[in-house]
Motif scaffolding. Structure first.
Motif, PDB file in Angstrom:
ATOM      1  N   ARG A 102       0.817  -1.215   0.000  1.00  0.00           N
ATOM      2  CA  ARG A 102       0.000   0.000   0.000  1.00  0.00           C
ATOM      3  C   ARG A 102       0.852   1.267   0.000  1.00  0.00           C
ATOM      4  NH1 ARG A 102      -3.980   1.700   4.919  1.00  0.00           N
ATOM      5  NH2 ARG A 102      -4.230   3.874   4.273  1.00  0.00           N
ATOM      6  N   HIS A 250      -2.508   0.929  14.213  1.00  0.00           N
ATOM      7  CA  HIS A 250      -1.546   1.041  15.315  1.00  0.00           C
ATOM      8  C   HIS A 250      -1.819   0.064  16.448  1.00  0.00           C
ATOM      9  CE1 HIS A 250      -0.726   4.720  13.111  1.00  0.00           C
ATOM     10  NE2 HIS A 250       0.352   4.899  13.835  1.00  0.00           N
TER      11      HIS A 250
ATOM     12  N   LEU B  13       0.464  11.882   3.469  1.00  0.00           N
ATOM     13  CA  LEU B  13       0.068  11.495   4.829  1.00  0.00           C
ATOM     14  C   LEU B  13       1.187  11.749   5.830  1.00  0.00           C
ATOM     15  CD1 LEU B  13      -1.516   8.008   3.972  1.00  0.00           C
ATOM     16  CD2 LEU B  13      -2.723  10.187   4.252  1.00  0.00           C
ATOM     17  N   PRO B  14       0.842  12.216   7.028  1.00  0.00           N
ATOM     18  CA  PRO B  14       1.856  12.353   8.079  1.00  0.00           C
ATOM     19  C   PRO B  14       2.085  11.011   8.789  1.00  0.00           C
ATOM     20  CG  PRO B  14      -0.256  13.066   8.928  1.00  0.00           C
ATOM     21  CD  PRO B  14      -0.484  12.667   7.482  1.00  0.00           C
ATOM     22  N   GLU B  15       3.262  10.859   9.393  1.00  0.00           N
ATOM     23  CA  GLU B  15       3.451   9.757  10.343  1.00  0.00           C
ATOM     24  C   GLU B  15       2.711  10.145  11.618  1.00  0.00           C
ATOM     25  OE1 GLU B  15       7.561   8.795  10.911  1.00  0.00           O
ATOM     26  OE2 GLU B  15       7.960   8.733   8.765  1.00  0.00           O
ATOM     27  N   THR B  16       1.979   9.203  12.184  1.00  0.00           N
ATOM     28  CA  THR B  16       1.126   9.565  13.298  1.00  0.00           C
ATOM     29  C   THR B  16       0.884   8.400  14.230  1.00  0.00           C
ATOM     30  OG1 THR B  16      -0.988  10.602  13.854  1.00  0.00           O
ATOM     31  CG2 THR B  16      -1.034   8.994  12.100  1.00  0.00           C
ATOM     32  N   VAL B  17       0.408   8.703  15.432  1.00  0.00           N
ATOM     33  CA  VAL B  17      -0.192   7.707  16.327  1.00  0.00           C
ATOM     34  C   VAL B  17      -1.561   8.270  16.668  1.00  0.00           C
ATOM     35  CG1 VAL B  17      -0.046   6.529  18.553  1.00  0.00           C
ATOM     36  CG2 VAL B  17       2.036   7.076  17.297  1.00  0.00           C
ATOM     37  N   PRO B  18      -2.656   7.583  16.250  1.00  0.00           N
ATOM     38  CA  PRO B  18      -3.986   8.169  16.457  1.00  0.00           C
ATOM     39  C   PRO B  18      -4.278   8.452  17.928  1.00  0.00           C
ATOM     40  CG  PRO B  18      -4.115   6.253  14.999  1.00  0.00           C
ATOM     41  CD  PRO B  18      -2.716   6.293  15.534  1.00  0.00           C
ATOM     42  N   ASP B  94     -10.903  -1.012  14.606  1.00  0.00           N
ATOM     43  CA  ASP B  94      -9.930  -0.247  13.818  1.00  0.00           C
ATOM     44  C   ASP B  94      -9.527  -1.009  12.559  1.00  0.00           C
ATOM     45  OD1 ASP B  94     -10.017   1.604  15.840  1.00  0.00           O
ATOM     46  OD2 ASP B  94      -7.937   1.363  16.463  1.00  0.00           O
ATOM     47  N   TYR B 123      -8.746   8.752  10.159  1.00  0.00           N
ATOM     48  CA  TYR B 123      -7.377   8.366   9.791  1.00  0.00           C
ATOM     49  C   TYR B 123      -7.392   7.432   8.583  1.00  0.00           C
ATOM     50  CZ  TYR B 123      -3.085   5.495  10.433  1.00  0.00           C
ATOM     51  OH  TYR B 123      -1.925   4.794  10.249  1.00  0.00           O
ATOM     52  N   HIS B 124      -8.276   6.449   8.610  1.00  0.00           N
ATOM     53  CA  HIS B 124      -8.320   5.509   7.491  1.00  0.00           C
ATOM     54  C   HIS B 124      -8.903   6.164   6.225  1.00  0.00           C
ATOM     55  CE1 HIS B 124      -6.731   2.091   9.582  1.00  0.00           C
ATOM     56  NE2 HIS B 124      -7.623   2.185  10.551  1.00  0.00           N
ATOM     57  N   GLY B 127      -6.292   8.143   4.844  1.00  0.00           N
ATOM     58  CA  GLY B 127      -5.245   7.214   4.414  1.00  0.00           C
ATOM     59  C   GLY B 127      -5.486   6.608   3.038  1.00  0.00           C
ATOM     60  N   PHE B 128      -6.736   6.592   2.620  1.00  0.00           N
ATOM     61  CA  PHE B 128      -7.043   6.110   1.264  1.00  0.00           C
ATOM     62  C   PHE B 128      -7.431   7.261   0.334  1.00  0.00           C
ATOM     63  CE2 PHE B 128      -7.308   2.180   3.684  1.00  0.00           C
ATOM     64  CZ  PHE B 128      -6.611   1.309   2.853  1.00  0.00           C
TER      65      PHE B 128
END
Lengths: 369, 369
Positions: A102, A250, B13-18, B94, B123-124, B127-128
């Motif tokens: 992806r 995550h 997209l950023p790198e993240t932790v929701p 999730d 986020y998802h 993400g798409f």
């Protein structure tokens, strides 16, 4: 009545199960699996410390897992001698494959792999609309030189190579892999699947996390004996590893998996014992094959490819006659590989059943032919 | 040196932790979490039968999980009175969200949700490459009528509604939800998040798996007390459910999760006990709030939104002053909701610590203001 439309890519995809599980075979045939030696699991099981850790942590499953997999990444990084930003964790290598495809593959992008290599990788490439190009095996090895040449020729975005190899169990020494890596353009991601690295005859290629286009995939499913827990990891350049945080689930790695992987990593004595036990089982599978007039291939993995000596349909007949006796094995189906069956290393109890079932399986296959 | 390029969507997209986990907060601050009541986990834990099942199954983790989740789907189907082709399992809600967005949303497709609703869904979608459109809450409720109207107006491909609601804990009776569903065009997928349905004051909408555009998401993470095991399920029309088999990680749900979910489902007495315990804890949280001059909102979930009585920054100050005392809670941040903090139902031990910490937290927040 109208339906919500799928995306254009999804519209083209079939509903599938990449591997039919032995449970499904049992449900269909009513035959109980007596020897589960088909999925390259480790019948030697996980370390007793893993089992103890799972039991101790059982009351704690009410809390979410740490979404950063911090402790496990730190332990892996220390074990591997890399930084913890250079390793990411996911639900098995299968989970990592879905994510890495992806990240890099848009519809129409070209991906190179070997004809007969790991099908779940292909499943994810097709699942994101990638355009798969296949290179044949060179005998029973994947062909790194030809893979690199094809990647250059078709301007591939990604190339896949498993070392040690599944389904044939073959292995390329580090020098060959290093040459392969150098021959792939830096704009093409190299997916080096090292699921079976613990059972390889020599230390694989040193870790080089400066390489901008190399991801190495490893797992606790094989020699560590934890296939049911779904815990794999990817090692690579921090730009690559960091990118997983753009899209991953995550909270996908469950807490029992985290706890177990930490315990497994801390028990390298057990791993060495398991690797020895697997080597012993490979030898025994080879001798069972020889007793039945079949040739076992050398193996760097926790399974052995056995050449059934004729063609694909004959090997299918052997496999089916084993299944009728409750022996679960699998086999490659690509041309040139399909005369083999693939038998996982397991404890004596399972291999006793194999030894007992094999003569009748060959006999039935010969009669059917 | 060149790099393999990410896809156009991933590039943005950023790198993240929701969600930052309490473990990460501990690592950063050095303050030990004494009361873990921020992630809507169930401090009452899972059924003792779940713990026993996990312990018993621990030596079996060497085998892969059944990729079809057959036994669990069958048990869920029997429990719910639907067909087993009408339910699919994944790594928590999730995981389901990532998959369902991938099935239906291509770059630029419009998705409608509430401003302040579950961020991992967003986020998802992002993400798409989906195009999120937000509808404000109506007071402390998501606004089904406005969501349906917006979905029609913008020709949305997907609309999200949680009932009971997170983060506010509010609830719409079945009749309102039925009206919402009827008001959404059949070409638009309705994602009805029912993570908290077990703690709702009345039976939710009956299951209608003939509806071509309705997916309902449920989980073992909340009232069942198994957040760490990552096991959620989606219920819907078999065309929708079958489509997950086009793209899912078939081996993603781990074996311990499968075993535990079966045991949890079989112990409905424990679930009833846990739901009662959660209700008791909600009452206690409301009374702790009242003792401190704050107003607790009615809750249909395993948490309580507490109005801190001023604005967002004041509520943040309360949250931070609780954190300084080792009390982990979270809070909504959307305008109109952000004066609240969100406290998870937990056992007395955790709520004793909350009761003790709250006066100082308010005092510190007032001083800071």
């Amino acid at each position: 009545m109208s339906h919500p439309p799928f995306t254009a890519v999804v519209e083209t995809l079939p509903e599938t199960v990449p591997f039919v599980g032995p449970e499904a075979i049992e449900r269909r045939t009513g035959i109980r699996t007596r020897a589960r030696i088909g999925a390259n699991e480790s019948g030697f099981g996980p370390s007793p410390r893993v089992i103890a850790a799972l039991r101790e942590a059982a009351p704690e499953v009410w809390t979410y897992p740490d979404p950063e997999n911090y402790e496990l990444r730190r332990a892996l990084a220390a074990h591997l001698g890399i930084g913890s930003e250079e390793v990411t964790i996911s639900e098995g290598i299968d989970g990592l494959m879905g994510l890495l495809v992806r990240l890099f593959i848009a519809p129409g992008d070209i991906v190179v792999t070997s004809l007969g290599a790991y099908p779940t990788f292909n499943y994810h490439v097709v699942g994101f609309g990638g355009d798969l190009r296949f290179v044949p095996y060179a005998g029973v090895h994947e062909d790194p030189e030809a893979l690199a040449a094809k990647a250059r020729e078709v301007d591939a975005r990604m190339v896949y190579l498993a070392n040690p190899d599944n389904p044939m169990g073959s292995f390329w020494p580090a020098a060959d892999i290093a040459r392969f890596i150098d021959a792939v353009p830096e704009s093409c991601l190299i997916v080096l699947d090292e699921a079976y690295m613990e059972t390889a005859p020599e230390v694989p290629l040193p870790l080089d996390t400066n390489r901008p286009n190399l991801l190495r995939l490893r797992t606790f499913s094989k020699a560590y004996g934890m296939a049911g827990l779904r815990c794999g990891y990817a090692i690579g350049h921090r730009r690559l590893i960091g990118a997983f945080n753009r899209i991953r689930n995550h909270f996908g790695v469950n807490k029992q998996a985290q706890v177990a992987a930490l315990a497994a990593l801390a028990d390298q004595d057990y791993l060495r014992w398991a690797v020895d036990a697997i080597a012993g089982a490979r030898t025994r599978i080879a001798s069972i094959a020889a007793d039945n007039g079949l040739r076992a291939l050398p193996s760097a993995t926790n399974f052995v490819a056995v050449d059934c000596g004729r063609d694909g349909p004959f090997a299918v007949a052997v496999l089916e006659a084993l299944a009728e006796q409750g022996v679960f094995v699998r086999k490659p189906s690509a041309p040139g590989l399909d005369q083999h069956i693939r038998i996982s290393a397991g404890p004596d109890q399972a291999l006793d059943i194999l030894a007992e079932a094999m003569p009748l399986a060959i006999e039935r296959a010969q009669r059917a032919g």
